[in-house]
Design an enzyme around this catalytic site. Structure first.
Site, mmCIF file in Angstrom:
data_model
loop_
_atom_site.group_PDB
_atom_site.id
_atom_site.type_symbol
_atom_site.label_atom_id
_atom_site.label_comp_id
_atom_site.label_asym_id
_atom_site.label_seq_id
_atom_site.Cartn_x
_atom_site.Cartn_y
_atom_site.Cartn_z
ATOM 1 N N ASN A 1 73.379 54.265 44.603
ATOM 2 C CA ASN A 1 73.611 52.841 44.260
ATOM 3 C C ASN A 1 74.968 52.761 43.496
ATOM 4 O O ASN A 1 75.402 51.580 43.858
ATOM 5 C CB ASN A 1 72.568 52.651 42.969
ATOM 6 C CG ASN A 1 71.150 52.000 43.361
ATOM 7 O OD1 ASN A 1 70.917 52.060 44.929
ATOM 8 N ND2 ASN A 1 70.378 51.777 42.640
ATOM 9 N N PHE B 1 77.664 46.047 53.512
ATOM 10 C CA PHE B 1 77.829 45.900 52.094
ATOM 11 C C PHE B 1 79.460 45.748 51.816
ATOM 12 O O PHE B 1 79.946 46.224 50.924
ATOM 13 C CB PHE B 1 77.656 47.169 51.290
ATOM 14 C CG PHE B 1 76.081 47.041 50.693
ATOM 15 C CD1 PHE B 1 74.819 46.971 51.600
ATOM 16 C CD2 PHE B 1 75.851 47.132 49.363
ATOM 17 C CE1 PHE B 1 73.849 46.640 51.107
ATOM 18 C CE2 PHE B 1 74.604 46.754 48.825
ATOM 19 C CZ PHE B 1 73.571 46.651 49.618
ATOM 20 N N GLY C 1 74.252 41.719 41.822
ATOM 21 C CA GLY C 1 73.307 41.480 40.515
ATOM 22 C C GLY C 1 71.974 42.168 40.726
ATOM 23 O O GLY C 1 72.036 43.369 41.146
ATOM 24 N N CYS D 1 69.027 46.385 39.697
ATOM 25 C CA CYS D 1 69.313 47.847 39.975
ATOM 26 C C CYS D 1 70.859 48.194 39.664
ATOM 27 O O CYS D 1 71.188 48.994 38.840
ATOM 28 C CB CYS D 1 68.819 48.231 41.404
ATOM 29 S SG CYS D 1 67.005 48.149 41.426
HETATM 30 C C1 UGA Z 1 69.588 48.068 45.618
HETATM 31 C C2 UGA Z 1 69.890 49.238 46.741
HETATM 32 O O1 UGA Z 1 70.227 48.690 48.010
HETATM 33 C C3 UGA Z 1 68.494 49.985 47.152
HETATM 34 O O2 UGA Z 1 68.661 50.900 48.092
HETATM 35 C C4 UGA Z 1 67.795 50.699 45.927
HETATM 36 O O3 UGA Z 1 66.692 51.247 46.172
HETATM 37 C C5 UGA Z 1 67.677 49.458 44.881
HETATM 38 O O4 UGA Z 1 68.851 48.715 44.666
HETATM 39 C C6 UGA Z 1 66.954 50.052 43.720
HETATM 40 O O5 UGA Z 1 67.739 50.864 42.988
HETATM 41 O O6 UGA Z 1 65.906 49.984 43.276
HETATM 42 P P1 UGA Z 1 68.590 45.611 45.752
HETATM 43 O O7 UGA Z 1 68.950 45.471 44.005
HETATM 44 O O8 UGA Z 1 67.178 45.378 46.182
HETATM 45 O O9 UGA Z 1 68.733 47.267 46.229
HETATM 46 O O10 UGA Z 1 69.643 44.882 46.300
HETATM 47 P P2 UGA Z 1 71.028 45.031 47.381
HETATM 48 O O11 UGA Z 1 70.614 44.586 48.853
HETATM 49 O O12 UGA Z 1 71.561 46.346 47.154
HETATM 50 O O13 UGA Z 1 71.951 43.930 46.839
HETATM 51 C C7 UGA Z 1 72.338 44.123 45.431
HETATM 52 C C8 UGA Z 1 73.386 42.932 45.099
HETATM 53 O O14 UGA Z 1 74.503 43.220 45.819
HETATM 54 C C9 UGA Z 1 72.862 41.552 45.573
HETATM 55 O O15 UGA Z 1 73.281 40.549 44.280
HETATM 56 C C10 UGA Z 1 73.699 41.407 46.736
HETATM 57 O O16 UGA Z 1 73.957 39.836 46.578
HETATM 58 C C11 UGA Z 1 74.857 41.932 46.330
HETATM 59 N N1 UGA Z 1 75.853 42.217 47.545
HETATM 60 C C12 UGA Z 1 75.129 42.862 48.505
HETATM 61 C C13 UGA Z 1 77.138 41.974 47.901
HETATM 62 O O17 UGA Z 1 77.467 41.161 47.019
HETATM 63 N N2 UGA Z 1 77.698 42.105 48.953
HETATM 64 C C14 UGA Z 1 77.136 42.882 49.903
HETATM 65 O O18 UGA Z 1 77.922 43.099 50.657
HETATM 66 C C15 UGA Z 1 75.957 43.342 49.612
#
Ligand code: UGA
Length: 438
Positions: free
Chosen positions: A211, A252, A260, A263
């Site tokens: 993470n 990513f 946000g 996690c």
């Molecule tokens: C994250 C991890 O990706 C999972 O692998 C992990 O299991 C999970 O946390 C956890 O700890 O349980 P999640 O919080 O569901 O998953 O969402 P993500 O897809 O990681 O996105 C997180 C945030 O980053 C979102 O607000 C998204 O909009 C933002 N983001 C994502 C960006 O701003 N840019 C990107 O390129 C990707």
């Protein structure tokens, strides 16, 4: 196998229903009676694609039950701990109260030979502490740490089709624990999914390191966005171009409002706090900057909104499209979109927020904001439209038709998710983080 899952939130409920899909009989246990009543009736207490069908199907099969009474876990041989580990109030550290409570509640039902499996994201060292408690109070019971990597929005798919399995097992009897977990995940193991069998500390760290890496990658591209804003370069093209290098990769690297959710933000902070306790805080000071870059994006978004509204937000009608922290979720924990909406309102704008799934949750947390059921309703006579969560409905908006609804055709693309060309051709002023004005 008969399996119990303690904690039925996003992680636990999906895990419980997925275990049924893998062929087991499962009892889900949670202290929240309302959540249990919903789950028992086959109603999903949160929005997650594919989950409602899986839940209904599993409950109807009779192999998935839910209860608030931990005694129902008595005849289970494997017990998963899937409770939350939120950030402590006023501190960076994780609050482990629920993990501790879950482990203690299980002590009354454990039998020699049972395996307790931790899935919650915990600071390194937690599993060793719990293992010591379990072996003292429930002799013959073993503990494993088996982190979960599911993403909200893809929770069911990620659980049933993970890209790796990580087992943290005890030094003694590690082989027995590995065999038990292999039996739990038999169909997944049979597909030859990579498996890492290791000690507790490594298993715990795999999760927080993963993470932290993801958060760092997002903040890296957002730092580049700040530079792009200063130089007139374009962060989207920059991300595409560096992403073609497969050592870097394009995933990513979406610049915008930043990360946000329940996690990434709290996990990087808990990781820093734990490093401090271990006397290794220097190793993670960069995560403080990762956090800072991330939070600055929200402030910049508000500034950009002020800029397009001719220098003042006072009395300006602003439509915010998106409230969830990411698309395909109704989760609003530390949502950048809602954070920006609230700041705009505090600075005098008249804000209307809409979201396909998260309005109910948002209204509960931010009752002072105004909510609309559709993008069109939110944008009626708006002076500016902000797209802050990239739901596909918003990506697919027709800028020509949508232009009829607003007072001023000004759009701020907080997620770099719209077609700049299409919107500018339809007469909109298009602004995005890390990209030149057009
Ligand atoms: C994250 C991890 O990706 C999972 O692998 C992990 O299991 C999970 O946390 C956890 O700890 O349980 P999640 O919080 O569901 O998953 O969402 P993500 O897809 O990681 O996105 C997180 C945030 O980053 C979102 O607000 C998204 O909009 C933002 N983001 C994502 C960006 O701003 N840019 C990107 O390129 C990707």
């Amino acid at each position: 196998m008969r399996i119990s899952v303690v904690g039925c939130g996003y992680l636990g409920a999906v895990h419980a229903a997925s275990l049924v899909e893998l062929g087991h009989e499962v009892v889900g246990v949670d202290v929240d009676a309302r959540k249990i009543a919903d789950l028992r009736a086959g109603r999903a207490p949160f929005y997650e694609p594919e989950f409602a069908e899986l839940l209904t199907h599993s409950v109807a099969s009779g192999r998935l039950t839910f209860t608030t009474d931990i005694a129902a876990a008595r005849d289970c041989t494997v017990h998963f701990i899937c409770v939350g580990t939120p950030q402590k109030h006023g501190e960076y550290a994780a609050d482990l109260r629920f993990v501790q409570d879950a482990a203690e509640s299980l002590l009354g039902v454990l039998e020699p030979g049972d395996v307790v499996v931790g899935k919650s994201t915990v600071p390194v060292g937690t599993a060793a502490g719990l293992a010591a408690m379990v072996s003292e109070k429930a002799p013959g019971v073993r503990l494993a740490w088996n982190p979960e990597f599911l993403r909200e929005g893809f929770a069911v798919r990620d659980t049933l089709h993970p890209d790796r399995l990580v087992y943290g097992v005890p030094d003694a009897d590690g082989g027995v624990v590995e065999e038990t977990l292999d039996e739990v995940y038999a169909p997944i193991v049979a597909r030859g999914i990579p498996k890492v069998v290791t000690d507790y500390a490594t298993a715990e760290m795999v999760k927080t390191a993963a993470n932290s890496f993801l958060a760092t990658k997002i903040s890296f591209i957002n730092a580049m966005a700040e530079l792009c804003e200063a130089t007139g370069a374009d962060v989207k093209q920059l991300a595409d171009a560096i992403g073609y290098d497969d050592r870097i990769g394009r995933k990513f690297l979406n610049a915008g409002l930043g990360f946000g959710g329940g996690c990434l933000p709290k996990d990087i902070r808990a990781f820093m706090a734990r490093a401090g306790e271990l006397g290794a805080d220097q190793a993670l000071t960069f995560l403080r900057e990762v956090d800072n870059i991330n939070m600055r994006r929200r402030i910049r978004m508000v500034e950009l909104a002020r800029e397009v509204c001719d220098g003042s937000l006072l009395g300006k009608r602003v439509a915010v499209l998106g409230a969830a922290f990411k698309p395909d979720s109704d989760d609003i924990r530390d949502s950048p979109a809602l954070n920006v909406a609230a700041q705009l309102q505090l600075q005098g704008a008249v804000v209307r927020v809409t979201d396909p799934a998260a309005i109910e949750n948002s209204r509960r947390q931010w009752p002072q904001l105004d909510y609309a059921d559709s993008a069109e309703e939110a944008a009626e006579r708006a002076d500016a439209v902000l797209v802050l969560t990239e739901w596909k409905q918003y990506r697919a908006l027709d800028p020509v038709a949508f232009g009829q609804v607003v007072a001023q055709k000004r759009v701020l693309d907080g997620r770099n998710a719209l077609s700049r060309k299409a919107w500018t051709e339809a007469g909109w002023t298009y602004r995005a983080l890390g990209r030149r004005a057009s």
